[in-house]
Design an enzyme around this catalytic site. Structure first.
Site, PDB file in Angstrom:
ATOM      1  CG  ASP A  39       4.028  -3.317  -8.944  1.00 30.71           C
ATOM      2  OD1 ASP A  39       4.748  -3.529  -9.958  1.00 30.71           O
ATOM      3  OD2 ASP A  39       4.449  -2.065  -8.120  1.00 30.71           O
ATOM      4  CB  THR A  51       6.896   0.528 -14.010  1.00 29.37           C
ATOM      5  OG1 THR A  51       7.403  -0.546 -14.169  1.00 29.37           O
ATOM      6  CG2 THR A  51       5.614   0.746 -13.983  1.00 29.37           C
ATOM      7  N   GLY A 110       8.259  -4.914  -7.622  1.00 31.55           N
ATOM      8  CA  GLY A 110       6.842  -5.332  -7.770  1.00 31.55           C
ATOM      9  C   GLY A 110       6.283  -6.440  -7.222  1.00 31.55           C
ATOM     10  CB  THR A 142       7.967   2.671 -10.193  1.00 28.37           C
ATOM     11  OG1 THR A 142       8.958   1.816 -11.108  1.00 28.37           O
ATOM     12  CG2 THR A 142       8.777   3.681  -9.668  1.00 28.37           C
ATOM     13  N   GLY A 143       9.046  -0.042  -8.573  1.00 29.28           N
ATOM     14  CA  GLY A 143      10.122  -0.683  -7.819  1.00 29.28           C
ATOM     15  C   GLY A 143       9.923  -2.144  -8.102  1.00 29.28           C
ATOM     16  NE  ARG A 156       6.831 -10.038 -11.638  1.00 27.80           N
ATOM     17  CZ  ARG A 156       7.143  -8.738 -11.655  1.00 27.80           C
ATOM     18  NH1 ARG A 156       7.056  -8.234 -12.754  1.00 27.80           N
ATOM     19  NH2 ARG A 156       7.589  -8.185 -10.574  1.00 27.80           N
TER      20      ARG A 156
END
Lengths: 184, 137
Positions: free
Chosen positions: B32, B1, B55, B52-53, B29
């Site tokens: 974030d 991302t 989400g 980022t991560g 889906r």
């Protein structure tokens, strides 16, 4: 010396293509080869939102590490879908798309939502229809890599997916070890 | 991302994200990155944030909104980033998250949990981007 213009972004390595594209847009040295007269978002007098758009678009075109743009992160059905967002800090206006299907230029669609609608977020097939009405092309967002990743995932006996309370259990340690943990 | 923040010469701030999300997600889906305040947030009066991560967890905390609002209330960028990450880690200790926060005067800092996070930046007269490595909390 002034720290401005300034661009900061998540990650490094291939993602610096976005850093540079955004910075050069602000510095007035856009590498865009498109005709500014036909570009509704011309960078001739780039602002912060132009720079963010330029950086995101560059990363999509470069498919930064496979997690941005087309050809990465296939879903359970092997399809690649895209999410993107732009926020203008002067106005707090937002344009975003989620689950965008069959259109590669997600940041550009978000820019259209930002500047050409009163909405904040369009999703799925209807976001695609909106993008197509604004002249963006529909295309298959899969790549050889994403198709291979999906085939390999389906071939595993346990599916390290995002479902819960089902069998196979994605929280099973053996399943978790079978594939890297996906993230945004 | 990719989550990216830009401040132009007039001090206008913008932020954005673009991603193909998490692999093998359930069709339909959304992550974030599309949620204002989660994957990115910006207010030219205060500063901006990119994230980022994981989400699905991060969108429950709107960490970028949190970080910008913390700066509005006086926190430095580093403290605002660490506070936003710590709020997620407190409820989800295994979460992987990386935040980069920039104040309106150009001070930037990151925070992370669950992994080593990196961010890139380029400003002023710099010839190339520089990379900052952020250790997990």
């Amino acid at each position: 010396p002034s720290p401005f213009p300034l661009v900061v972004n998540t990650w490094a390595g291939p993602f610096t293509v976005a850093t540079d594209a955004a910075f050069l847009a602000l510095a007035g040295n856009s590498s865009s080869s498109s005709d500014p007269s036909s570009d509704p978002f011309s960078l001739s007098a780039a602002t912060a939102i132009d720079a963010v758009h330029a950086g995101c678009t560059a990363c999509e075109a470069a498919r930064c590490d496979g997690t941005v743009g087309p050809g990465g992160s296939p879903d359970e059905a092997c399809e690649t879908t895209l999410d993107a967002l732009l926020i203008d800090g002067r106005t707090l206006n937002v344009g975003a798309v989620a689950g965008l299907r069959r259109v590669a230029a997600a940041a550009t669609v978000a820019r259209h939502v930002l500047e050409l609608t009163g909405h904040s977020l369009l999703v799925g097939d209807q976001a695609t229809a909106y993008a197509v009405r604004h002249g963006l092309a529909e295309e298959n967002l899969s790549s050889a890599e994403s198709r291979a990743a999906c085939d390999a995932w389906r071939a595993r006996g346990c599916l390290p997916n995002f479902r819960a309370g089902v069998v196979p259990d994605p929280d099973d340690p053996e399943c978790a070890a079978a594939a890297p943990r996906a993230h945004d | 991302t990719l989550s990216l923040i830009a401040i132009d010469a007039r001090g206008n701030i913008a932020a954005g994200t673009t991603t193909n999300g998490a692999a093998h997600k359930i069709p339909g889906r959304a992550g974030d990155a599309a949620i204002p305040g989660s994957g990115a947030y910006a207010d030219s009066d205060v500063g901006a944030c990119g994230a980022t991560g994981d989400g699905d967890i991060m969108m429950r905390f709107l960490p970028c909104y949190q970080a910008v609002e913390s700066m509005r209330r006086g926190m430095a960028p580093r403290d605002a980033a660490r506070d936003a990450v710590a709020r997620m880690a407190a409820r989800y200790p295994g979460v992987r998250a990386g935040l980069v926060v920039v104040s309106r005067d150009g001070v930037h800092a990151g925070a992370a949990c669950g992994w080593e996070f990196q961010y890139a930046w380029r400003g002023g007269g710099m010839e190339r981007a520089e990379v900052v490595v952020v250790e997990a909390l």
